[in-house]
Design an enzyme around this catalytic site. Structure first.
Site, PDB file in Angstrom:
ATOM      1  N   LYS A 125      56.346  46.029  34.619  1.00  0.00           N
ATOM      2  CA  LYS A 125      57.046  47.184  35.199  1.00  0.00           C
ATOM      3  C   LYS A 125      57.941  46.663  36.302  1.00  0.00           C
ATOM      4  CE  LYS A 125      54.478  49.610  38.391  1.00  0.00           C
ATOM      5  NZ  LYS A 125      53.342  50.388  38.901  1.00  0.00           N
TER       6      LYS A 125
ATOM      7  N   CYS B 159      45.786  46.599  34.270  1.00  0.00           N
ATOM      8  CA  CYS B 159      44.766  47.663  34.351  1.00  0.00           C
ATOM      9  C   CYS B 159      44.685  48.531  33.100  1.00  0.00           C
ATOM     10  CB  CYS B 159      45.025  48.538  35.564  1.00  0.00           C
ATOM     11  SG  CYS B 159      44.727  47.669  37.087  1.00  0.00           S
TER      12      CYS B 159
ATOM     13  N   ASN C 236      42.764  56.298  34.352  1.00  0.00           N
ATOM     14  CA  ASN C 236      43.625  55.362  33.620  1.00  0.00           C
ATOM     15  C   ASN C 236      43.756  55.748  32.141  1.00  0.00           C
ATOM     16  OD1 ASN C 236      44.357  53.896  35.799  1.00  0.00           O
ATOM     17  ND2 ASN C 236      43.066  52.131  35.399  1.00  0.00           N
TER      18      ASN C 236
ATOM     19  N   ARG D 232      50.950  40.296  33.182  1.00  0.00           N
ATOM     20  CA  ARG D 232      49.746  40.495  32.376  1.00  0.00           C
ATOM     21  C   ARG D 232      49.983  41.606  31.350  1.00  0.00           C
ATOM     22  NH1 ARG D 232      45.326  41.489  36.832  1.00  0.00           N
ATOM     23  NH2 ARG D 232      47.160  42.345  37.863  1.00  0.00           N
TER      24      ARG D 232
ATOM     25  N   LYS E 242      43.458  46.921  29.604  1.00  0.00           N
ATOM     26  CA  LYS E 242      42.084  46.372  29.591  1.00  0.00           C
ATOM     27  C   LYS E 242      41.056  47.459  29.926  1.00  0.00           C
ATOM     28  CE  LYS E 242      41.060  44.592  34.233  1.00  0.00           C
ATOM     29  NZ  LYS E 242      40.089  45.573  34.646  1.00  0.00           N
TER      30      LYS E 242
ATOM     31  N   LYS F 270      37.570  56.568  37.755  1.00  0.00           N
ATOM     32  CA  LYS F 270      38.602  55.527  37.677  1.00  0.00           C
ATOM     33  C   LYS F 270      39.063  55.289  36.230  1.00  0.00           C
ATOM     34  CE  LYS F 270      41.110  52.001  38.408  1.00  0.00           C
ATOM     35  NZ  LYS F 270      42.206  51.762  39.289  1.00  0.00           N
TER      36      LYS F 270
ATOM     37  N   ALA G  89      59.331  57.716  27.454  1.00  0.00           N
ATOM     38  CA  ALA G  89      59.095  56.997  26.201  1.00  0.00           C
ATOM     39  C   ALA G  89      59.799  55.640  26.239  1.00  0.00           C
ATOM     40  CB  ALA G  89      59.614  57.822  25.035  1.00  0.00           C
ATOM     41  N   GLY G  90      59.307  54.704  25.454  1.00  0.00           N
ATOM     42  CA  GLY G  90      59.915  53.378  25.407  1.00  0.00           C
ATOM     43  C   GLY G  90      58.966  52.384  24.760  1.00  0.00           C
TER      44      GLY G  90
ATOM     45  N   GLU H 213      39.612  52.248  43.507  1.00  0.00           N
ATOM     46  CA  GLU H 213      40.969  52.152  44.043  1.00  0.00           C
ATOM     47  C   GLU H 213      41.946  52.599  42.958  1.00  0.00           C
ATOM     48  OE1 GLU H 213      42.151  51.123  47.168  1.00  0.00           O
ATOM     49  OE2 GLU H 213      43.898  51.964  46.138  1.00  0.00           O
TER      50      GLU H 213
END
Ligand code: UDX
Length: 438
Positions: free
Chosen positions: A321, A259, A207, A328, A262, A203, A251-252, A143
């Site tokens: 976000k 996700c 990421n 988390r 980890k 997956k 940027a920041g 997913e």
């Protein structure tokens, strides 16, 4: 079609409701009684736009229960349990193995088990061998949903990936899964069939790539800060190259969440186990750039205020976000803790995540303290500085002329490079950002 979903966390709960939306009868299982009761009442246990509507709209086709025996009737079983980070940074597979063992007594020949969770490469082959004699099928179908867009991403994914383990009849298994996703496929969604090791890698590779893009631009911000360049203009300019693209080049203070952090750590551990750890050493740099950016807030505040101890700092945002209440691995929360540990009196405000973290944490340096509230205007009262750590619209659209008079000094650190600097400067603010020229 009768479908079961095991695991009602972020992924499973949204998936269950989305499958009901596609017209299936869904039994969703979780061991957490409170969560199941909430979902059964149509109440979302987390903040996710449009999710509650989806739950309510499909009420008649959705059953949430803690009783796993209810899945007996289903022919397709989705596994959507979490794979949290273990002490050694690998993926903790306890919930996957537990769900699988609990499912086995109810599996019949011809059933399809569909893995949705993010797992170390090799998992599906291992699980498939375990059910070989039952003549049930297994497909790994990762997913890619983003929090804040979970409903949209599940119902209209960019692509569907089917990973077929060794020894499984891929044709029959894919046919059953095609039936589940029929209306998504009819709308033209690309569907890619591959072996399960490739699907598992897709997956974590996706990421890792996203994390790399973010850390790349944050590394450019570090360079911009010592050269008098502007990282936002740089991102705009390289983003016009369609091979690069502008997305994920903001940027920041960096990436967080349940996700990206980890998954890249677990990927490094798995590569080490496979003897190819060297292939992913760059991910170590990606992670250290990411963590280093959080420290930049402390550095900027020290530069501006002389010292942090005893200063009142308002932080806008605790969620990792916007449009999420997920804290988390949140950069915003980690910065709040770090400032409190330096002796600051920190007040964080977040429109949603405040519920997830109504903590009152004393800092380490005698007087430091961290508290969390909902109202971002109250948070700035008497503050020596404001840090914008999550780019919620209400923060971006706030009028600095309302904020400034409440503060002790008009200083803002824009941790997400999201504020309109001209507007804030004309309200008398001194503004500092990440790799920005003002
Ligand atoms: C991510 C992936 O995007 C998704 O495909 C996967 O299924 C789960 O992990 P999510 O955790 O919801 O989704 O967050 P995402 O939107 O990817 O943002 C991750 C973090 O990166 C956030 O903390 C965000 O603030 C940060 N980010 C994102 C940046 O710092 N800069 C950017 O340009 C983009």
């Amino acid at each position: 079609m009768k479908i079961s979903v095991i695991g009602c966390g972020y992924l499973g709960a949204v998936h269950a409701a989305a499958m009901a939306e596609l017209g299936h009868d869904v039994i969703a299982i979780d061991t957490n009684k409170a969560r199941i009761e909430a979902l059964q009442r149509g109440v979302a246990p987390f903040h996710e736009p449009n999710f509650e509507n989806l739950l309510k709209r499909n009420y008649s086709r959705l059953t949430f229960t803690t009783d796993i025996s209810k899945i007996r009737e289903s022919r397709v079983h989705f596994i959507a349990v979490g794979t949290p980070q273990a002490a050694d940074s690998s993926a903790d597979m306890t919930f996957i193995y537990g769900a699988f063992e609990n499912l086995i007594p109810y599996l019949s020949g011809g059933d399809l088990v569909v893995g949705k969770s993010t797992v170390p490469v090799g998992t599906a082959n291992q699980l498939s061998a375990r059910i070989a004699e039952l003549e049930a099928h297994l497909i790994w179908n990762p997913e890619f949903l983003r929090e804040g867009f979970a409903v949209e991403d599940t119902l209209s994914p960019d692509r569907l990936v089917y990973g077929v383990p060794e020894g499984i009849d891929g044709e029959e298994a894919s046919r059953i899964l095609d039936e589940v996703y029929e209306s998504i496929l009819e709308r033209g969604c690309p569907r890619l069939i591959m072996n399960s090791s490739t699907a598992e890698l897709v997956k974590v590779a996706a990421n890792s790539f996203l994390a790399t893009k973010i850390s790349f631009i944050n590394a450019m911000a570090e360079i911009a800060e010592v050269t008098g360049a502007d990282v936002t203009q740089l991102a705009d300019a390289i983003g016009y190259d369609s091979r690069i693209g502008r997305k994920f080049l903001n940027a920041g203070i960096g990436f967080g969440g349940g996700c990206l952090p980890k998954d890249i750590r677990a990927f490094m551990v798995r590569a080490d186990q496979l003897g190819v750890g060297e292939a992913l050493t760059f991910l170590k740099s990606i992670e250290s750039i990411n963590l280093r950016r959080r420290e930049q807030v402390t550095r900027l505040l020290k530069e501006e205020l002389g010292q942090i101890k005893g200063k009142k700092i308002a932080i806008w945002g605790i969620a990792f976000k916007p449009n999420s209440d997920d804290i988390r691995d949140s950069p915003a929360l980690s910065i709040a803790h770090s400032l409190a540990a330096h002796g600051a009196i920190v007040v964080s405000a977040d429109p949603m995540a405040w519920k997830a973290s109504t903590e009152q944490i004393p800092g380490d340096a005698d007087i430091g303290f961290h508290s969390v509230i909902q109202d971002h205007i109250t948070a700035v009262e008497g503050a020596d500085a404001l840090v914008v750590a999550t780019e919620w619209d209400i923060f971006i659209n706030e009028d600095p002329n309302r904020v400034g008079p409440l503060m002790k000094s008009k200083l803002v650190i824009d941790g997400r490079n999201c504020l309109d600097s001209l507007v804030w400067k004309s309200a008398g603010f001194r503004i500092r950002g990440f790799g920005r020229l003002y």
